[in-house]
Design an enzyme around this catalytic site. Structure first.
Site, PDB file in Angstrom:
ATOM      1  N   GLU A  89       0.803  -1.206   0.000  1.00  0.00           N
ATOM      2  CA  GLU A  89       0.000   0.000   0.000  1.00  0.00           C
ATOM      3  C   GLU A  89       0.842   1.264   0.000  1.00  0.00           C
ATOM      4  OE1 GLU A  89      -1.986   0.158   4.123  1.00  0.00           O
ATOM      5  OE2 GLU A  89      -1.465  -1.909   3.698  1.00  0.00           O
ATOM      6  N   CYS A 102       3.910   8.210   0.466  1.00  0.00           N
ATOM      7  CA  CYS A 102       4.475   7.204   1.357  1.00  0.00           C
ATOM      8  C   CYS A 102       4.553   5.896   0.580  1.00  0.00           C
ATOM      9  CB  CYS A 102       3.544   7.076   2.563  1.00  0.00           C
ATOM     10  SG  CYS A 102       3.987   5.751   3.669  1.00  0.00           S
ATOM     11  N   CYS A 109       6.462  -7.509   6.711  1.00  0.00           N
ATOM     12  CA  CYS A 109       7.629  -7.039   7.461  1.00  0.00           C
ATOM     13  C   CYS A 109       7.948  -8.086   8.514  1.00  0.00           C
ATOM     14  CB  CYS A 109       7.294  -5.707   8.144  1.00  0.00           C
ATOM     15  SG  CYS A 109       8.678  -4.964   9.024  1.00  0.00           S
ATOM     16  N   CYS A 113       6.859  -5.297  15.250  1.00  0.00           N
ATOM     17  CA  CYS A 113       6.395  -4.254  16.186  1.00  0.00           C
ATOM     18  C   CYS A 113       4.931  -4.511  16.558  1.00  0.00           C
ATOM     19  CB  CYS A 113       6.543  -2.861  15.576  1.00  0.00           C
ATOM     20  SG  CYS A 113       8.249  -2.440  15.182  1.00  0.00           S
ATOM     21  N   CYS A 116       1.907  -2.467  14.897  1.00  0.00           N
ATOM     22  CA  CYS A 116       1.931  -2.278  13.452  1.00  0.00           C
ATOM     23  C   CYS A 116       1.245  -3.409  12.707  1.00  0.00           C
ATOM     24  CB  CYS A 116       3.380  -2.149  12.997  1.00  0.00           C
ATOM     25  SG  CYS A 116       3.541  -1.876  11.239  1.00  0.00           S
ATOM     26  N   GLY A 166       7.043  -2.495   5.518  1.00  0.00           N
ATOM     27  CA  GLY A 166       8.424  -2.942   5.392  1.00  0.00           C
ATOM     28  C   GLY A 166       9.410  -2.115   6.179  1.00  0.00           C
ATOM     29  N   SER A 198      12.536   5.968   7.115  1.00  0.00           N
ATOM     30  CA  SER A 198      12.218   5.645   8.504  1.00  0.00           C
ATOM     31  C   SER A 198      12.661   4.225   8.820  1.00  0.00           C
ATOM     32  CB  SER A 198      10.707   5.794   8.705  1.00  0.00           C
ATOM     33  OG  SER A 198      10.365   5.509  10.033  1.00  0.00           O
ATOM     34  N   SER A 221      12.298   5.211  14.436  1.00  0.00           N
ATOM     35  CA  SER A 221      11.105   4.937  15.236  1.00  0.00           C
ATOM     36  C   SER A 221      11.562   4.559  16.631  1.00  0.00           C
ATOM     37  CB  SER A 221      10.314   3.791  14.604  1.00  0.00           C
ATOM     38  OG  SER A 221       9.917   4.171  13.309  1.00  0.00           O
ATOM     39  N   LEU A 222      11.387   5.457  17.564  1.00  0.00           N
ATOM     40  CA  LEU A 222      11.916   5.243  18.914  1.00  0.00           C
ATOM     41  C   LEU A 222      10.839   4.633  19.822  1.00  0.00           C
ATOM     42  CD1 LEU A 222      14.618   5.744  20.364  1.00  0.00           C
ATOM     43  CD2 LEU A 222      13.748   7.982  21.050  1.00  0.00           C
ATOM     44  N   HIS A 223       9.762   5.346  19.997  1.00  0.00           N
ATOM     45  CA  HIS A 223       8.565   4.859  20.700  1.00  0.00           C
ATOM     46  C   HIS A 223       8.755   4.461  22.162  1.00  0.00           C
ATOM     47  CE1 HIS A 223       7.144   5.032  16.679  1.00  0.00           C
ATOM     48  NE2 HIS A 223       7.344   3.791  16.316  1.00  0.00           N
ATOM     49  N   CYS A 340       0.288   2.081   8.530  1.00  0.00           N
ATOM     50  CA  CYS A 340       1.103   1.046   7.957  1.00  0.00           C
ATOM     51  C   CYS A 340       0.456  -0.356   7.891  1.00  0.00           C
ATOM     52  CB  CYS A 340       2.279   0.953   8.918  1.00  0.00           C
ATOM     53  SG  CYS A 340       3.788   0.651   8.152  1.00  0.00           S
TER      54      CYS A 340
HETATM   55  N1  SAH Z   1       9.856  -0.001   9.343  1.00  0.00           N
HETATM   56  C1  SAH Z   1      10.047   1.411   9.364  1.00  0.00           C
HETATM   57  C2  SAH Z   1       9.105   2.176   8.480  1.00  0.00           C
HETATM   58  C3  SAH Z   1       7.666   1.794   8.408  1.00  0.00           C
HETATM   59  S1  SAH Z   1       6.585   2.277   9.693  1.00  0.00           S
HETATM   60  C4  SAH Z   1      10.034   1.928  10.764  1.00  0.00           C
HETATM   61  O1  SAH Z   1       9.863   1.143  11.681  1.00  0.00           O
HETATM   62  O2  SAH Z   1      10.258   3.104  10.965  1.00  0.00           O
HETATM   63  C5  SAH Z   1       6.464   4.024   9.661  1.00  0.00           C
HETATM   64  C6  SAH Z   1       6.133   4.598  11.032  1.00  0.00           C
HETATM   65  O3  SAH Z   1       4.772   4.300  11.397  1.00  0.00           O
HETATM   66  C7  SAH Z   1       6.999   4.029  12.141  1.00  0.00           C
HETATM   67  O4  SAH Z   1       7.401   5.041  13.016  1.00  0.00           O
HETATM   68  C8  SAH Z   1       6.049   3.067  12.813  1.00  0.00           C
HETATM   69  O5  SAH Z   1       6.478   2.766  14.094  1.00  0.00           O
HETATM   70  C9  SAH Z   1       4.747   3.802  12.712  1.00  0.00           C
HETATM   71  N2  SAH Z   1       3.540   2.990  12.895  1.00  0.00           N
HETATM   72  C10 SAH Z   1       3.315   1.727  12.522  1.00  0.00           C
HETATM   73  N3  SAH Z   1       2.088   1.322  12.862  1.00  0.00           N
HETATM   74  C11 SAH Z   1       1.503   2.367  13.459  1.00  0.00           C
HETATM   75  C12 SAH Z   1       0.220   2.583  14.041  1.00  0.00           C
HETATM   76  N4  SAH Z   1      -0.692   1.626  14.073  1.00  0.00           N
HETATM   77  N5  SAH Z   1      -0.042   3.801  14.552  1.00  0.00           N
HETATM   78  C13 SAH Z   1       0.883   4.790  14.528  1.00  0.00           C
HETATM   79  N6  SAH Z   1       2.096   4.642  14.012  1.00  0.00           N
HETATM   80  C14 SAH Z   1       2.412   3.449  13.471  1.00  0.00           C
END
Ligand code: SAH
Length: 352
Positions: A89, A102, A109, A113, A116, A166, A198, A221-223, A340
């Site tokens: 997508e 995007c 993937c 996470c 995701c 991915g 990212s 992506s730190l989170h 995503c």
């Molecule tokens: N794999 C890469 C890029 C893809 S995800 C990465 O991890 O950065 C792009 C961003 O969207 C990342 O910061 C990811 O953590 C975030 N993301 C994924 N699912 C999400 C969701 N359900 N809500 C908010 N952010 C999300």
């Protein structure tokens, strides 16, 4: 599956054209046609015999838009179909300064996470450089009338974020090849400064990317603010510590002179109390970086919950007061499954 012509650089295409007994200037026509999002078949300046030769080996159209979803705010979401039937997508966001697309870099993937949707079915396969590029070429063609510039050099998509399904650094070689081709003078000519990559933080690949000398925006992506917290939602945290990630970011800045970005998705009860905001300030204060706060897009297969707008702004306030450069990302296209992998997951489920 046949080969993908959009994988080739301009120089490689010249080599191919010559090897097929055609004159060198045909490479220009071919490359221009593909850059405009045309199929091989649809490039009228080439002879039928030459196109037939190409079509024996190469896909006529490696990426097709199979569905388009429109959000109220103008955001468009696409389901792209690849030549082998796989789906990825993409999203197009319309801003005053141009269109940001995007793109996806893998089908599925394997990073796992917890918040995701892309990772629900694991990794299916990597995309090739040309499949990543073609996502942009077909969208450019779709929005030809909105293009900036004139004639053959006009492009509607001015900015790219590698934030679709991915993990870009888990498909390193194809992603770097894509970056070189999409920024090439003869091709789509999107400035590397307008591209954000990212990553969930694959440290050795972050160093490699810094050494490539492509001045893109690196986003991590730190989170979470500690490794113990981070590993709860991001299995990759077992392999790479936050401290190592920050060192790799510093190296990126040293090599490219470009500040870097962090994404921080706010997840209820997980990472968004005041103490987390303060810990984030302590971690990043004084560093040449910017923090993007994201409200969680709730994924129905996952139990994690988003927080209120008020709480999100409160979190932002603590970061700003602490001296960090930070923004709360505008939530766009939620009703069309903005996050995503959500769209592909729900689509596949429906078809079953
Ligand atoms: N794999 C890469 C890029 C893809 S995800 C990465 O991890 O950065 C792009 C961003 O969207 C990342 O910061 C990811 O953590 C975030 N993301 C994924 N699912 C999400 C969701 N359900 N809500 C908010 N952010 C999300």
């Amino acid at each position: 599956m046949k080969k993908i012509l959009q994988d080739l650089s301009y120089a490689e295409m010249e080599g191919l054209v010559l090897s097929l007994g055609e004159k060198k200037f045909r490479a220009k026509q071919l490359y221009e046609g593909l850059t405009q999002g045309k199929t091989i078949d649809g490039i009228t300046s080439l002879s039928k015999a030459f196109k037939e030769k190409l079509l024996e080996v190469y896909e006529n159209q490696p990426v097709k838009i199979s569905e388009t979803f429109y959000a109220q705010d103008g955001t468009e979401k696409y389901l792209f179909e690849l030549a082998d039937g796989n789906l990825v997508e993409g999203v197009l966001m319309k801003y005053k300064y141009g269109y940001t697309q995007c793109v996806s870099t893998q089908v599925g993937c394997r990073m796992g996470c917890k918040f995701c949707a892309s990772t629900l079915g694991g990794l299916v396969r990597n995309l090739t450089a040309g499949e990543i590029l073609s996502q942009i070429l077909v969208v450019n063609a779709l929005h030809k009338k909105d293009a900036e510039g004139d004639g053959k050099t006009a492009r509607a998509v001015t900015n790219i974020v590698l934030m679709g399904s991915g993990e870009p650094l888990d498909n390193y070689d194809e992603v770097v090849k894509f970056l070189k081709n999409v920024t090439a003078e003869e091709g789509a000519r999107i400035s590397a400064r307008n591209i954000s990559l990212s990553t969930c933080g694959i440290v050795p690949k972050m160093y490699r990317l810094a050494d490539e000398g492509i001045p893109l925006n690196l986003t991590v992506s730190l989170h979470a603010t500690s490794d113990e917290d981070r590993v709860r939602t991001m299995p990759v945290a077992k392999a790479y510590k936050i401290e190592e990630i920050l060192k790799a970011c510093a190296y990126y800045f040293q090599k490219t002179g470009r500040r870097y970005y962090f994404e921080y998705t706010l997840i209820d009860g997980e990472n968004c109390d005041e103490e987390h905001a303060k810990a984030l300030v302590a971690l990043l204060k004084g560093k040449p970086c910017h923090v993007n706060l994201i409200r969680l897009n709730e994924v129905k297969e996952r139990e994690l919950k988003s927080i209120s707008d008020k709480a999100a702004y409160r979190f932002l306030g603590v970061l700003e007061k602490g001296g960090l450069s930070a923004t709360l990302r505008r939530q766009i296209g939620v009703e069309i499954g903005g996050a995503c992998g959500q769209l592909r997951a729900s689509y596949i489920e429906e078809k079953r």
